[in-house]
Design a protein around this motif. Structure first.
Motif, PDB file in Angstrom:
ATOM      1  N   VAL A 315      -9.107   3.056  -5.270  1.00 16.28           N
ATOM      2  CA  VAL A 315      -9.424   1.824  -3.686  1.00 16.28           C
ATOM      3  C   VAL A 315     -10.527   1.399  -3.505  1.00 16.28           C
ATOM      4  CG1 VAL A 315      -9.498   2.555  -1.363  1.00 16.28           C
ATOM      5  CG2 VAL A 315      -7.755   4.012  -2.639  1.00 16.28           C
ATOM      6  N   ALA A 319     -10.196  -2.181  -2.399  1.00 15.77           N
ATOM      7  CA  ALA A 319     -10.289  -1.984  -0.824  1.00 15.77           C
ATOM      8  C   ALA A 319     -10.532  -3.885  -0.176  1.00 15.77           C
ATOM      9  CB  ALA A 319      -9.285  -0.659  -0.474  1.00 15.77           C
ATOM     10  N   GLN A 321     -10.633  -4.738   3.688  1.00 12.65           N
ATOM     11  CA  GLN A 321     -10.170  -4.172   5.222  1.00 12.65           C
ATOM     12  C   GLN A 321     -11.018  -5.619   6.264  1.00 12.65           C
ATOM     13  OE1 GLN A 321     -10.896  -0.400   5.924  1.00 12.65           O
ATOM     14  NE2 GLN A 321      -8.263   0.241   4.893  1.00 12.65           N
ATOM     15  N   ASN A 335      -2.562   3.118   2.549  1.00 16.12           N
ATOM     16  CA  ASN A 335      -2.381   1.819   2.511  1.00 16.12           C
ATOM     17  C   ASN A 335      -1.972   0.944   1.038  1.00 16.12           C
ATOM     18  OD1 ASN A 335      -1.840   1.025   5.620  1.00 16.12           O
ATOM     19  ND2 ASN A 335      -3.914   1.223   5.709  1.00 16.12           N
ATOM     20  N   GLU A 338      -4.532  -1.247  -0.545  1.00 13.52           N
ATOM     21  CA  GLU A 338      -5.567  -1.197  -1.186  1.00 13.52           C
ATOM     22  C   GLU A 338      -5.370  -0.223  -2.386  1.00 13.52           C
ATOM     23  OE1 GLU A 338      -7.023   1.792   1.914  1.00 13.52           O
ATOM     24  OE2 GLU A 338      -7.336  -0.268   3.700  1.00 13.52           O
ATOM     25  N   TRP A 339      -4.553  -0.120  -3.555  1.00 16.36           N
ATOM     26  CA  TRP A 339      -4.512   0.644  -4.724  1.00 16.36           C
ATOM     27  C   TRP A 339      -3.784  -0.149  -6.033  1.00 16.36           C
ATOM     28  CZ3 TRP A 339      -3.484   6.685  -4.898  1.00 16.36           C
ATOM     29  CH2 TRP A 339      -3.638   6.680  -4.192  1.00 16.36           C
TER      30      TRP A 339
END
Length: 471
Positions: A315, A319, A321, A335, A338-339
């Motif tokens: 992540v 990731a 955001q 979520n 994000e992986w």
């Protein structure tokens, strides 16, 4: 399309699919279409006005289906399988009908939470320890790219995404020459560069990466001021099933603080059978593992299970955001976008849930055990035939052989001629590879509905086609 037409054509498509699966074994396995033949049947420009669904569906049956290779054919023995168990197809109908984009928990809470549960089901089925957490990727290629990006960021102290790879020593990743070409692509896309993918020689009947050579390569690179970064290990390589000593590789990685990713894209499915787990002994020490339920387990493509021992590192690597993707007022959610490298995500967990519930782990184990046993029988029969030799012994349900009559100068050309004759015959489908430079024919059993008769019938086809060659 109005609601009545949608109902009608949904039912028509489902009935067509059921009829197709019932009769697929009657078709030649590989398409008998010449290059450009399908293109010539399709309009060169898009229609300006709507066309009737009857005409569209008729064109599909007449022009498209004959140009398809039938991956669900019970005598598909080429490549690795891309299975679509019938219950998985039903689940995909539902997923397609809902049309959800499952990138965040809030965009489809059930999709996210079901993914968490079914990946843990798979973890338990494989015998992986509880400190592994799973995510569904579209393919092993994406899982491997995510692993390479993670090992890159880890080696650069999480600065690569922000600062790039300039002003750092060259990063070095180690693998044998038996790994899938998706590893090369991951190295390209990650910016590490093909020249920094260090190919370690293999040895022994399993064609395993040589641990002594690996340690020597790491030492040479450190001495040269380069930055050893990670190791990609192989369990059931695509060519002839090469399998590394995972425990020894992980020991070396621990000594040198390197990340280990295990690519078991095909063979990983067999690890639901405890008796096969010796093939990846030590896997619990790896940092990440990938296998494809869409290959041998029966989940329709695409569906790749990616297990990570420390998901925070994944992540941290992937990731992003922005405000429009934040979920406010909810804590502790996952979520899965994000992986993964892609933001968009299909609802892939549903077909795994349907599949495991409908067949049970024991039903899936029985299928895999049968494929292995039947392949071993076929390999023995081919080895007993005059002018044939077994080149590599079965690795699970995969082996390779060679047609080698005496007094033939170019056996490579002869075996290529044979595999083409087999595939043009249409009763089965095989592919070729190279072992120690020699062209060989590979066989693997893995189609979800294949039978012992289907597998053993391959011998007659091979012998018939060999006898037909002009040598």
């Amino acid at each position: 399309m109005n609601k009545d037409a949608f109902r009608k054509w949904s039912q028509t498509a489902a009935n067509w699919g059921a009829d197709y699966r019932e009769t697929v074994g009657k078709h030649p396995v590989r398409a008998r279409t010449a290059p450009g033949e399908v293109t010539a049947k399709i309009a060169k420009s898009p229609p300006e006005q709507p066309e009737e669904m009857d005409a569209i569906f008729a064109d599909f049956e007449r022009d498209i289906v004959p140009g398809m290779t039938h991956w669900q054919h019970p005598r598909f023995f080429a490549y690795f399988p891309a299975n679509a168990a019938q219950v998985s197809v039903v689940a995909e109908y539902l997923v397609t009908a809902m049309g959800a984009q499952c990138m965040l928990w809030q965009t489809s809470p059930a999709a996210t939470e079901l993914e968490t549960v079914v990946l843990d089901w798979l973890r338990q089925a494989l015998g992986l320890p509880e400190d592994f957490t799973g995510v569904i990727q579209d393919s092993a290629s994406s899982a491997t790219l995510a692993a390479v990006l993670t090992m890159r960021e880890r080696a650069l102290n999480w600065a690569g995404n922000q600062r790039g790879l300039a002003n750092h020593p060259a990063l070095r990743v180690y693998a044998s020459d038996q790994v899938h070409t998706s590893i090369d692509r991951a190295i390209w896309v990650s910016g590490i560069g093909e020249e920094n993918l260090v190919r370690i020689p293999v040895s022994g009947p399993q064609r395993a990466l040589d641990p002594a050579e690996l340690e020597a390569a790491i030492a040479r690179d450190r001495a040269a001021g380069l930055l050893p970064t990670g190791i990609i290990a192989c369990v059931g390589g695509t060519s002839v099933g090469a399998t590394d000593d995972i425990a020894e590789i992980c020991r070396i990685a621990r000594d040198h603080d390197l990340y280990v990713h295990v690519d078991a894209a095909w063979a990983g499915s067999a690890m639901i059978c405890p008796e096969f787990r010796s093939l990846w002994q030590g896997v619990e020490l790896a940092d990440s593992v990938v296998f494809n339920p869409h290959k041998w387990l029966g989940a329709s493509f695409d569906c790749s299970a990616h297990f990570i021992r420390n998901p925070d590192s994944l992540v941290k690597t992937l990731a992003i955001q922005p405000e429009y993707l934040k979920t406010h007022g909810q804590d502790g959610i996952i979520n899965y976008s994000e992986w993964s490298v892609p933001l968009g995500r299909r609802f892939r967990a549903l077909k795994i849930w349907f599949l495991i519930r409908a067949h049970g782990l024991e039903g899936l184990r029985r299928m895999i055990r049968n494929h292995v046993a039947w392949s071993e029988q076929l390999a023995q029969k081919i080895a007993a035939e005059n002018n044939f030799e077994l080149v590599t012994d079965p690795m699970l349900s995969l082996f390779s052989f060679r047609y080698a009559p005496p007094n033939i100068d170019d056996l490579d050309a002869l075996n290529l001629q044979l595999v083409n004759a087999i595939n043009n015959d249409g009763r089965i489908y095989l592919t070729q590879t190279r072992v120690d430079g020699a062209l060989v024919i590979r066989f693997q059993a893995g189609q979800f509905e294949t039978t012992e008769e289907d597998v053993l019938s391959a011998l007659g086809v091979i012998l018939d086609c060999a006898a037909s060659l002009d040598i």
